[in-house]
Design a protein around this motif. Structure first.
Motif, PDB file in Angstrom:
ATOM      1  N   TRP A   8      20.753  30.991  -3.202  1.00  0.00           N
ATOM      2  CA  TRP A   8      20.951  31.038  -4.651  1.00  0.00           C
ATOM      3  C   TRP A   8      19.700  30.596  -5.408  1.00  0.00           C
ATOM      4  O   TRP A   8      19.383  31.125  -6.469  1.00  0.00           O
ATOM      5  N   LYS A   9      18.995  29.633  -4.848  1.00  0.00           N
ATOM      6  CA  LYS A   9      17.754  29.177  -5.478  1.00  0.00           C
ATOM      7  C   LYS A   9      16.786  30.338  -5.653  1.00  0.00           C
ATOM      8  O   LYS A   9      16.207  30.528  -6.726  1.00  0.00           O
ATOM      9  N   HIS A  10      16.640  31.139  -4.620  1.00  0.00           N
ATOM     10  CA  HIS A  10      15.670  32.236  -4.673  1.00  0.00           C
ATOM     11  C   HIS A  10      16.238  33.464  -5.391  1.00  0.00           C
ATOM     12  O   HIS A  10      15.478  34.274  -5.915  1.00  0.00           O
ATOM     13  N   PHE A  11      17.550  33.600  -5.392  1.00  0.00           N
ATOM     14  CA  PHE A  11      18.177  34.640  -6.213  1.00  0.00           C
ATOM     15  C   PHE A  11      17.793  34.416  -7.675  1.00  0.00           C
ATOM     16  O   PHE A  11      17.352  35.345  -8.368  1.00  0.00           O
ATOM     17  N   LEU A  12      17.943  33.182  -8.160  1.00  0.00           N
ATOM     18  CA  LEU A  12      17.631  32.869  -9.559  1.00  0.00           C
ATOM     19  C   LEU A  12      16.132  32.984  -9.838  1.00  0.00           C
ATOM     20  O   LEU A  12      15.734  33.420 -10.922  1.00  0.00           O
ATOM     21  N   GLU A  13      15.315  32.607  -8.874  1.00  0.00           N
ATOM     22  CA  GLU A  13      13.866  32.721  -9.056  1.00  0.00           C
ATOM     23  C   GLU A  13      13.454  34.171  -9.292  1.00  0.00           C
ATOM     24  O   GLU A  13      12.514  34.452 -10.027  1.00  0.00           O
ATOM     25  N   GLY A  14      14.168  35.090  -8.673  1.00  0.00           N
ATOM     26  CA  GLY A  14      13.851  36.502  -8.847  1.00  0.00           C
ATOM     27  C   GLY A  14      14.037  36.981 -10.273  1.00  0.00           C
ATOM     28  O   GLY A  14      13.354  37.911 -10.726  1.00  0.00           O
ATOM     29  N   PHE A  15      14.960  36.342 -11.002  1.00  0.00           N
ATOM     30  CA  PHE A  15      15.212  36.718 -12.390  1.00  0.00           C
ATOM     31  C   PHE A  15      14.468  35.833 -13.389  1.00  0.00           C
ATOM     32  O   PHE A  15      14.492  36.095 -14.588  1.00  0.00           O
ATOM     33  N   ALA A  16      13.825  34.775 -12.887  1.00  0.00           N
ATOM     34  CA  ALA A  16      13.127  33.849 -13.780  1.00  0.00           C
ATOM     35  C   ALA A  16      11.934  34.511 -14.451  1.00  0.00           C
ATOM     36  O   ALA A  16      11.596  34.214 -15.595  1.00  0.00           O
ATOM     37  N   ASP A  45      10.192  38.384 -15.237  1.00  0.00           N
ATOM     38  CA  ASP A  45      10.416  39.828 -15.162  1.00  0.00           C
ATOM     39  C   ASP A  45       9.098  40.590 -15.080  1.00  0.00           C
ATOM     40  O   ASP A  45       9.047  41.786 -15.348  1.00  0.00           O
ATOM     41  N   ARG A  46       8.024  39.876 -14.675  1.00  0.00           N
ATOM     42  CA  ARG A  46       6.727  40.546 -14.611  1.00  0.00           C
ATOM     43  C   ARG A  46       6.005  40.331 -13.281  1.00  0.00           C
ATOM     44  O   ARG A  46       4.884  40.801 -13.100  1.00  0.00           O
ATOM     45  N   ASP A  47       6.620  39.598 -12.340  1.00  0.00           N
ATOM     46  CA  ASP A  47       5.923  39.363 -11.068  1.00  0.00           C
ATOM     47  C   ASP A  47       6.303  40.384 -10.005  1.00  0.00           C
ATOM     48  O   ASP A  47       5.755  40.383  -8.902  1.00  0.00           O
ATOM     49  N   ASN A  48       7.249  41.274 -10.323  1.00  0.00           N
ATOM     50  CA  ASN A  48       7.678  42.348  -9.420  1.00  0.00           C
ATOM     51  C   ASN A  48       8.258  41.825  -8.105  1.00  0.00           C
ATOM     52  O   ASN A  48       8.204  42.504  -7.075  1.00  0.00           O
ATOM     53  N   ILE A  49       8.826  40.634  -8.159  1.00  0.00           N
ATOM     54  CA  ILE A  49       9.508  40.059  -7.001  1.00  0.00           C
ATOM     55  C   ILE A  49      10.911  39.654  -7.429  1.00  0.00           C
ATOM     56  O   ILE A  49      11.072  38.769  -8.273  1.00  0.00           O
ATOM     57  N   ASN A  50      11.905  40.308  -6.875  1.00  0.00           N
ATOM     58  CA  ASN A  50      13.288  40.009  -7.217  1.00  0.00           C
ATOM     59  C   ASN A  50      14.126  40.146  -5.951  1.00  0.00           C
ATOM     60  O   ASN A  50      14.380  41.250  -5.478  1.00  0.00           O
ATOM     61  N   LEU A  51      14.536  39.011  -5.413  1.00  0.00           N
ATOM     62  CA  LEU A  51      15.274  38.982  -4.153  1.00  0.00           C
ATOM     63  C   LEU A  51      16.547  39.813  -4.227  1.00  0.00           C
ATOM     64  O   LEU A  51      16.854  40.577  -3.309  1.00  0.00           O
ATOM     65  N   ALA A  52      17.302  39.654  -5.316  1.00  0.00           N
ATOM     66  CA  ALA A  52      18.579  40.358  -5.443  1.00  0.00           C
ATOM     67  C   ALA A  52      18.384  41.870  -5.448  1.00  0.00           C
ATOM     68  O   ALA A  52      19.083  42.605  -4.745  1.00  0.00           O
TER      69      ALA A  52
END
Length: 287
Positions: free
Chosen positions: A160-168, A170-177
């Motif tokens: 969940w920590k990294h799920f949320l980091e993916g949405f933190a 919107d410009r780094d092009n890294i989204n786990l979900a």
């Protein structure tokens, strides 16, 4: 009385045959439409729409710019799909994580966003979704993971920590979900035989084939635009490109329009935008 029963049987037989002809005709027309226009003849068709309550819709609005770009009618379709999707999946907490409705909403809405241009959106390749508070030990390769899709167990797993980091950002092009859901769609598209699955699978193969062109490979080497992990294998390549498509569509389209066009076709929507003054303005268009 016997004549009436025979007549009723005849009517039922006629109606049954008529229904079969209609279904077959629609299927044939669907295939022909796909052949000529490379997309489904329709996407959304529902008899009765389910609606999120105020708090749940506000949660979606606050976290998904995608949803806010939809027309009011499309937002109703989105809400309906989120409810159906949530009810179709089993959500399980691990290692003391607290599972609540917002977690289910966040995960489900991400999947619905990625499949919103597809007719079949439930992704039967996944039955249960496991959520850990942080990185977890995976028995697949005896290592710690942030997320994974296990097709044999029909399970999708998130930290969940990294799920949320993916949405933190919107410009780094890294989204786990987004990344893990794309893997589910990839697997699902190879197992299912619906129109949207066929489009996704066929177009993803076309996308990978673009790497064979010398001019494109040269641009990839020169720009180093996509992160190195994209070139692990063809499945990771497609998943990473969808992350770029969602988070930085303008730059992606400018640098690699060939790839962008294929991803747009795979997902069946166009996620593009432009800048005006200091404000970011995006437009969302169905194709």
């Amino acid at each position: 009385m016997e004549d009436l029963i025979i007549a009723l049987i005849g009517i039922l037989f006629f109606l049954g045959m008529f229904a079969i002809i209609i279904v077959k005709s629609i299927s044939l027309f669907d295939v022909l439409y796909l052949h000529f226009f490379k997309k489904p003849i329709y996407i959304h068709f529902y008899f009765k729409l389910k609606k999120l309550n105020y708090q749940d819709e506000r949660f979606i609005k606050d976290r998904f710019p995608f949803y806010n770009r939809l027309k009011p009618k499309q937002q109703k379709f989105f809400q309906h799909r989120v409810i159906i999707f949530m009810n179709d999946k089993s959500f399980e907490a691990r290692e003391g994580f607290h599972m609540n409705n917002e977690v289910k909403l966040y995960i489900s809405a991400t999947a619905v966003m990625l499949t919103f241009g597809m007719r079949d959106f439930l992704l039967p390749a996944v039955h249960k979704i496991l959520v850990y508070p942080d990185v977890y030990h995976s028995t697949i390769n005896d290592a710690y993971h942030k997320g994974e899709f296990n097709p044999r167990m029909r399970a999708l797993v998130f930290s969940w920590k990294h799920f949320l980091e993916g949405f933190a950002s919107d410009r780094d092009n890294i989204n786990l979900a987004v990344h893990e859901w794309v893997h589910v769609i990839q697997f699902n598209s190879k197992k299912e035989h619906d129109i949207s699955a066929s489009i996704f699978d066929d177009t993803s193969k076309e996308l990978v084939k673009l790497l064979l062109y010398d001019n494109i490979r040269q641009r990839l080497e020169d720009t180093k635009y996509f992160r190195e992990y994209a070139f692990t294998n063809e499945f990771e390549f497609v998943a990473v490109l969808v992350e770029y498509f969602i988070e930085s569509p303008i730059e992606f389209r400018q640098k690699f329009p060939e790839f962008y066009a294929k991803v747009k076709k795979m997902l069946n929507y166009n996620f593009a935008g432009y800048k005006k003054s200091s404000m970011k303005i995006y437009c969302f268009n169905f194709i």
